[in-house]
Design a protein around this motif. Sequence first.
Motif, PDB file in Angstrom:
ATOM      1  N   GLY A 261       0.825  -1.208   0.000  1.00 12.76           N
ATOM      2  CA  GLY A 261       0.000   0.000   0.000  1.00 12.76           C
ATOM      3  C   GLY A 261       0.861   1.259   0.000  1.00 12.76           C
TER       4      GLY A 261
ATOM      5  N   GLY B 185       0.878   4.520  -4.477  1.00 13.59           N
ATOM      6  CA  GLY B 185       0.182   5.352  -5.447  1.00 13.59           C
ATOM      7  C   GLY B 185      -0.664   4.550  -6.422  1.00 13.59           C
TER       8      GLY B 185
ATOM      9  N   MET C 173     -10.911  10.489  -3.689  1.00 10.87           N
ATOM     10  CA  MET C 173     -10.243  11.015  -4.875  1.00 10.87           C
ATOM     11  C   MET C 173     -11.209  11.627  -5.883  1.00 10.87           C
ATOM     12  SD  MET C 173      -7.109   8.410  -5.450  1.00 10.87           S
ATOM     13  CE  MET C 173      -5.738   8.422  -4.289  1.00 10.87           C
TER      14      MET C 173
ATOM     15  N   ARG D  61      -0.920  14.932  -5.019  1.00 11.08           N
ATOM     16  CA  ARG D  61      -1.577  14.588  -3.752  1.00 11.08           C
ATOM     17  C   ARG D  61      -2.727  15.559  -3.462  1.00 11.08           C
ATOM     18  NH1 ARG D  61      -2.212  16.569   0.650  1.00 11.08           N
ATOM     19  NH2 ARG D  61      -0.522  18.086   0.527  1.00 11.08           N
TER      20      ARG D  61
ATOM     21  N   ASP E 226      -6.625  14.667  -2.889  1.00 12.89           N
ATOM     22  CA  ASP E 226      -7.335  14.951  -1.634  1.00 12.89           C
ATOM     23  C   ASP E 226      -8.560  15.822  -1.863  1.00 12.89           C
ATOM     24  OD1 ASP E 226      -5.510  13.480  -0.296  1.00 12.89           O
ATOM     25  OD2 ASP E 226      -4.428  15.161   0.602  1.00 12.89           O
TER      26      ASP E 226
HETATM   27  N1  LIG Z   1       3.379  10.936  -7.626  1.00 12.25           N
HETATM   28  C1  LIG Z   1       2.890  11.395  -6.480  1.00 12.25           C
HETATM   29  N2  LIG Z   1       3.230  12.629  -6.008  1.00 12.25           N
HETATM   30  C2  LIG Z   1       2.740  13.070  -4.830  1.00 12.25           C
HETATM   31  N3  LIG Z   1       1.900  12.383  -4.043  1.00 12.25           N
HETATM   32  C3  LIG Z   1       1.520  11.165  -4.464  1.00 12.25           C
HETATM   33  C4  LIG Z   1       1.969  10.607  -5.704  1.00 12.25           C
HETATM   34  N4  LIG Z   1       1.398   9.372  -5.846  1.00 12.25           N
HETATM   35  C5  LIG Z   1       0.631   9.179  -4.763  1.00 12.25           C
HETATM   36  N5  LIG Z   1       0.694  10.254  -3.928  1.00 12.25           N
HETATM   37  C6  LIG Z   1       0.009  10.410  -2.650  1.00 12.25           C
HETATM   38  O1  LIG Z   1       0.439   9.332  -1.810  1.00 12.25           O
HETATM   39  C7  LIG Z   1      -0.628   8.848  -1.029  1.00 12.25           C
HETATM   40  C8  LIG Z   1      -0.831   7.347  -1.312  1.00 12.25           C
HETATM   41  O2  LIG Z   1      -1.266   7.184  -2.649  1.00 12.25           O
HETATM   42  P1  LIG Z   1      -2.438   6.175  -3.038  1.00 12.25           P
HETATM   43  O3  LIG Z   1      -2.683   6.339  -4.485  1.00 12.25           O
HETATM   44  O4  LIG Z   1      -3.585   6.315  -2.119  1.00 12.25           O
HETATM   45  O5  LIG Z   1      -1.663   4.809  -2.753  1.00 12.25           O
HETATM   46  P2  LIG Z   1      -2.183   3.284  -2.701  1.00 12.25           P
HETATM   47  O6  LIG Z   1      -3.476   3.220  -3.419  1.00 12.25           O
HETATM   48  O7  LIG Z   1      -1.075   2.529  -3.344  1.00 12.25           O
HETATM   49  O8  LIG Z   1      -2.290   2.964  -1.247  1.00 12.25           O
HETATM   50  C9  LIG Z   1      -1.849   9.677  -1.395  1.00 12.25           C
HETATM   51  O9  LIG Z   1      -1.974  10.719  -0.458  1.00 12.25           O
HETATM   52  C10 LIG Z   1      -1.488  10.251  -2.759  1.00 12.25           C
HETATM   53  O10 LIG Z   1      -2.111  11.496  -3.006  1.00 12.25           O
END
Ligand SMILES: Nc1ncnc2c1ncn2[C@@H]1O[C@H](COP(=O)(O)OP(=O)(O)O)[C@@H](O)[C@H]1O
Length: 368
Positions: free
Chosen positions: A117, A120, A154, A320, A324
């Motif tokens: 997890g 991203g 999201m 991010r 959010d």
């Molecule tokens: N390339 C990126 N740059 C900045 N923040 C990111 C990036 N990719 C993901 N995030 C942030 O990292 C956190 C985890 O991402 P998420 O997509 O929810 O991960 P997963 O689904 O793998 O658990 C979220 O807050 C997301 O907005």
Amino acid sequence: MSINKEQVKTALSHVLHPVEKNDLVALGMIQDLIVQEKYITFTLEMPEQNDELANDLKKKCEGAVHKFIDREAIVDIQVGLNISKNNGQQKKTPVQPVDGGLLSGVKHIIAVASGKGGVGKSTVAVNLAAALARTGAKVGLMDTDIYGPSIPTMFDLFEAPNITTQKKLIPLEKHGIKMVSMGFLVDANQAMVWRGAMVTSAVQQFMKDVEWGELDYMVMDLPPGTGDIQLTIVQTVPLSGAVIVSTPQNVALDDVRRGVAMFNKVNVPVLGVVENMAYFTPPDMPDKKYHIFGEGGAVKLAEEMNIPVLGEIPLEMPIRESGDKGTPIVIADEHSNAAKAFIATKDKVVTELGKLSGKAPKVEIKFK
Ligand SMILES: Nc1ncnc2c1ncn2[C@@H]1O[C@H](COP(=O)(O)OP(=O)(O)O)[C@@H](O)[C@H]1O
Ligand SMILES: [Mg+2]
């Protein structure tokens, strides 16, 4: 008190087959029984296709469990066809739904997976779906990450979906994407106690009981990891291919190997790897790329495993923030570097899908 298998078998032995004059357990019609606390699932194996009888027996089985064991038990019954009981063949064939198959109106189903997890996975799934929808394609997004559904956040969507008179769920729609998430239906704390069989059953319902209609692409956000739950989901869904999301660290790359192995095991083609948080470009130094987590790891690994790199996504605050706030970056700021990286990733995904079917997917492209 949790229920055990013996109790279930005893309860089901009260259900008689109207023609055979014997009970379903004695006839061997109850297969693949799984009992987890108050959740019971099994296959009712029919010797011949008879939907009316199958439905009647399903009701009686559920009634017997409620009567003899627990009123609150959740009973989930799949119907299977066991021709061997009829004509000596050994093959077990599941009964196909009347509409010709699960998600039969969907041209391409793409799973987005990750070894762990927080890498991203959802961010990639959401922006991939948004980038596809931007081209005019009909796109669905299925959030099967029951334990950490992030699609509602999201997309800033928290309402419960409507149900049709045929008891089908109507997906919520935003930015041209039809979507369903466990997060729309149960609160996160409730889902945390779910076990494998319940997750699989929820995913099956997302396929069977949702009015998806005709779609060019369905993007599936899988739960993180490569364990039994993920394996069951990828076996349940008629996937076209898988996208594996990783960050550049070596430890994360080991997870990619496990992910590739999982999809190989079930013969789902791996379309490639997306390296997320690949580099950081300070806003005031747009030409600089800092490889915070190391450079080129995913590229090397992809070469080693003979799978394509689908994209390198920068680590950027707006990704991010837009996530959010409920608008994916591809839609919030389509000219940003991050959006361009996601759109390029989408192009590569479509190309790889096209290679699989021997021809480019038949999707009308009408860019804005
Ligand atoms: N390339 C990126 N740059 C900045 N923040 C990111 C990036 N990719 C993901 N995030 C942030 O990292 C956190 C985890 O991402 P998420 O997509 O929810 O991960 P997963 O689904 O793998 O658990 C979220 O807050 C997301 O907005
Ligand atoms: Mg997620």
